[in-house]
Design an enzyme around this catalytic site. Structure first.
Site, PDB file in Angstrom:
ATOM      1  CB  CYS A  81      -0.927   0.015   1.209  1.00 34.45           C
ATOM      2  SG  CYS A  81      -2.082  -1.361   1.225  1.00 34.45           S
ATOM      3  CG  HIS A  85      -3.032   3.768   2.378  1.00 38.60           C
ATOM      4  ND1 HIS A  85      -3.564   3.395   1.171  1.00 38.60           N
ATOM      5  CD2 HIS A  85      -3.048   2.654   3.165  1.00 38.60           C
ATOM      6  CE1 HIS A  85      -3.882   2.120   1.215  1.00 38.60           C
ATOM      7  NE2 HIS A  85      -3.581   1.643   2.410  1.00 38.60           N
ATOM      8  CG  ASN A 116      -6.536  -0.425   1.626  1.00 40.41           C
ATOM      9  OD1 ASN A 116      -5.878  -0.095   0.641  1.00 40.41           O
ATOM     10  ND2 ASN A 116      -5.990  -0.838   2.757  1.00 40.41           N
TER      11      ASN A 116
END
Ligand code: UT7
Length: 362
Positions: free
Chosen positions: A112, A252, A282
């Site tokens: 990520c 994020h 996500n």
């Protein structure tokens, strides 16, 4: 000092939507639990015609269009992903095959945090003068590895891609500071078992392995709250800025509670924090470039604005940077855009010295 301005941006998500109501019918969960614990309402899921390649290519084409460039103008393609369509060849080569051109192409793996890592890498190539224009893509299709009977993970993830074009400028634009970190010992808290465990020979050695994303949510949560704040603060300081100078935080998009904690550390009001996880969940390496795209398209990023990017994820790794938005000093005239491809002197010398089909000594 040479810098790498962001001159183009693009994004792509699959059409298929998976809502919290859909998940209520699949596992024992509720819209109320998911919304209050994560902030997510829906996410986009790859269908039979989507892939990491198709999403990356769509995002890249839009970024190139916005920059007024074609693939032939690009020197290097870096794709941040942990879900490439193939292990060999790189995702970047698959993308280049669709886009055209002969740019160098390679992948970068930092889960990520991958896009911020890749932005740092791409910017370095421009800052050193080795390249003039770099395409940086963050793309993931993690839902292909999600176990839709596991309520602790299946509510979180979505698929997508985002891309930016970096171009050289002498003005203070692009990445002003970089913070990269990792705690490899935390690898066990968020991972997808390697394919090495699934070949017939190793099935007996790894009987308990399943090809799904595994996560210790609470451990990752604690780690994220700590590093997101610390890394964002460090990125601001390294850029020589104060919290008051920050115009936008683009974190994020994993969990609203983690985003709120990072925003509190920078003393930023809600309107200076870009949030879209309610719509996409996500999306791993795609989450920050998708958010950059949306903020730019909404007219929230203006010439000279200071934008802080901060990410965390599998590794466990983290990354942050302060970006000065805008295109000041970027060459826009056709002559300097249409330069021939330059073959470096060492490459030319090697090509002349080594007969085809033989290996150079040493
Ligand atoms: O890019 C990095 C990706 N990973 C992350 O960002 C993960 C970071 N962690 C998180 O976001 C949170 O830890 C989660 C959202 C995954 C979980 O939230 P939490 O507040 O840490 O919940 P928990 O794991 O402590 O679970 C609390 C309760 C448990 O029930 P009991 O044992 O208290 O009876 C879970 O079984 O909630 C239960 N639970 C659920 N209930 C309804 C777990 N998942 C669900 C669910 N629906 N989907």
């Amino acid at each position: 000092m040479r810098n790498a301005a962001i001159t183009g941006w693009g994004m792509a998500v699959p059409e298929r939507v998976l809502t919290n109501a859909d998940l209520e019918r699949m596992v024992e969960t509720s819209d109320d639990w998911i919304t209050s614990r994560t902030g997510i309402k829906e996410r986009r899921i790859v269908g039979p015609n989507d892939s990491t390649t198709s999403l990356s290519v769509a995002a890249a084409r839009e970024a190139l269009d916005k920059a007024g460039l074609t693939a032939d103008d690009i020197d290097l393609i870096v794709v941040a992903t942990c879900t490439p369509d193939q292990f060999l060849v790189s995702q970047a080569c698959l993308v280049q095959a669709e886009l055209g051109g002969n740019a160098g192409a390679f992948d970068l793996g930092a889960a990520c945090s991958g896009f911020v890592y890749a932005l740092a890498v791409g910017s370095q190539f421009v800052q050193t003068g080795l390249h003039d224009r770099v395409l940086v893509i963050g793309a993931d299709t993690l839902t292909r590895f999600v176990d839709y009977t596991d309520r602790s993970t299946c509510i979180l993830f979505g698929d997508g891609a985002g891309a930016v074009v970096l171009e050289a400028t002498d003005a203070p634009r692009g990445l002003l500071s970089t913070v990269l970190g990792a705690d490899g010992a935390g690898n066990k808290h968020l991972y997808i078992p390697g394919w090495g465990a699934f070949v017939p020979e190793s099935a007996e050695l790894f009987p308990e392995y399943r090809p799904y994303l595994q996560m210790n949510g609470q451990e990752v949560f604690r780690f994220a709250v700590r590093v997101m704040g610390d890394a964002a603060v460090e990125a601001v300081a390294k850029a020589g800025l104060t919290f008051d100078d920050v115009d936008m935080l683009i974190p994020h998009q994993a969990n609203m509670r983690i985003i709120d904690a990072a925003a509190r550390r920078l003393a930023l009001p809600r309107e200076k924090v870009w949030v879209n996880l309610d719509r996409y969940g996500n999306t791993s390496a795609a989450s920050i470039p998708i958010a950059i795209y949306e903020a730019a398209e909404a007219g929230k990023l203006n010439e000279g604005d200071n934008v802080v990017l901060v990410a965390f994820g599998g590794g466990l790794a983290w990354a942050a940077g302060a970006v000065r938005w805008g295109v000041e000093g970027v060459c826009r005239d056709a002559a300097c855009r249409q330069r021939p491809v330059v073959v470096s002197e060492p490459a030319r010398a090697l090509a002349g010295a080594v007969p085809a089909g033989t290996m150079p000594d040493g």
